[in-house]
Design an enzyme around this catalytic site. Structure first.
Site, short mmCIF file in Angstrom:
data_model
loop_
_atom_site.label_atom_id
_atom_site.label_comp_id
_atom_site.label_asym_id
_atom_site.label_seq_id
_atom_site.Cartn_x
_atom_site.Cartn_y
_atom_site.Cartn_z
N HIS A 141 3.62 -12.76 -7.06
CA HIS A 141 2.87 -12.13 -5.96
C HIS A 141 1.38 -12.40 -6.12
CE1 HIS A 141 5.88 -10.04 -3.66
NE2 HIS A 141 6.30 -9.31 -4.68
N GLU B 55 8.57 -11.32 -0.58
CA GLU B 55 9.51 -10.98 -1.64
C GLU B 55 10.38 -12.18 -2.03
OE1 GLU B 55 9.91 -8.07 -3.46
OE2 GLU B 55 7.96 -7.74 -2.55
N HIS C 269 8.38 -12.24 -11.21
CA HIS C 269 8.31 -11.87 -9.79
C HIS C 269 6.95 -11.26 -9.46
CE1 HIS C 269 9.87 -10.11 -5.96
NE2 HIS C 269 9.00 -9.15 -6.25
N GLU C 270 6.50 -10.32 -10.27
CA GLU C 270 5.22 -9.65 -9.99
C GLU C 270 4.04 -10.61 -10.16
OE1 GLU C 270 5.19 -6.84 -8.58
OE2 GLU C 270 7.33 -6.49 -8.86
#
Length: 277
Positions: free
Chosen positions: A152, A206, A148-149
């Protein structure tokens, strides 16, 4: 009549300012779509070089501070575990953007009770011990967090947010000055921007990071369904949720539903990866 002419003039000037500001934006496709189909084009008013420079400076300052406090990579077992997960996920980033292979990737563990992790533009990463210990996190769940990070950073969400804020701030300042609304009017316009555009865009970031992240994890051989259990644990840790329209994150129910759907989409990638190990 004069009032109408004045307002029309102001509207024309404001429109001209808006056109000039938007014309300065660059439309980019930061990543390939992947199986999850994240292919939204983004408008950037801030250069990638400027964001990278700011991120590198911030990273260097933060690492120096953590090193001085003795909280940087203090637990060898945790560091080895986090780096092992990262070593399987990072090679998969080329499926979304080939240039990520050349990023100067770094992975750290910071001793802190905070339940957090991040990946800066260019691949500088950190996982906090609070995330590992408070969630009793599995490797599959850790892969969901790190994926997820990393997503980004791949999608350049920090650059996109900076661009949106720069454009919106300029237009709000020009508009409120031309209309003579003063400080109170400008504050109201900024609040309206955050509610109508800023926060929804953050929620979109997100969701994109969730979807790209589970594909990265699946390609690396980690069960993408762990993203669901991860956010269930996160929900149990947190207190009452903020109102959805004032939140920078999707609601818990929306997020779990989306993750359940997209984890099923990437299951063939996970199964294929497991066969190759």
């Amino acid at each position: 009549m004069r009032t109408i002419i004045k307002r029309t003039y102001f509207s024309q000037v404001f429109a001209a300012a808006a056109i000039l500001t938007l014309a300065a934006c660059e439309t980019v496709q930061t990543t390939q779509s992947g199986v999850v189909g994240v292919n939204r084009e983004q408008r950037m008013a801030v250069s990638a070089e400027a964001i990278d420079q700011a991120a590198n400076q911030q990273y260097a300052e933060l690492m120096a501070k953590e090193r001085q406090k003795g909280t940087l990579n203090r637990n060898p077992a945790q560091v080895q575990r986090v780096k092992a997960v990262a070593s399987r996920i990072i090679p998969q980033t080329v499926n979304f953007r080939p240039d990520a292979r050349a990023w100067s990737w770094e992975v750290n563990v910071l001793t802190s009770p905070e339940v957090n992790a991040w990946c800066m533009p260019g691949g500088k990463m950190a996982v906090y011990t609070g995330l590992i210990e408070k969630l009793h996190i599995t490797d599959d769940e850790l892969a969901a967090v790190m994926g997820h990070e990393i997503a980004h950073a791949l999608r350049e969400h920090a650059r996109e947010r900076a661009s949106e804020q720069m454009v919106a701030g300029g237009l709000i300042s020009v508009g409120t000055a031309l209309l003579g609304l003063g400080d109170i009017g400008q504050q109201g316009a900024e609040f309206a921007y955050m509610g109508l555009l800023g926060l929804p865009n953050s929620r979109r970031h997100e969701t994109e990071a969730d979807r790209v992240g589970i594909e990265l994890a699946a390609r690396a051989g980690y069960d993408p369904r762990a993203a669901v259990s991860l956010w269930q644990k996160m929900g149990q840790l947190g207190g009452s949720e903020p109102l959805k329209f004032l939140s920078t994150h999707p609601s818990q129910s929306d997020r779990l539903s989306d993750l359940t759907n997209y984890s099923q989409r990437v299951m063939p990638l996970y199964e294929q990866s497991r066969k190759g190990r």
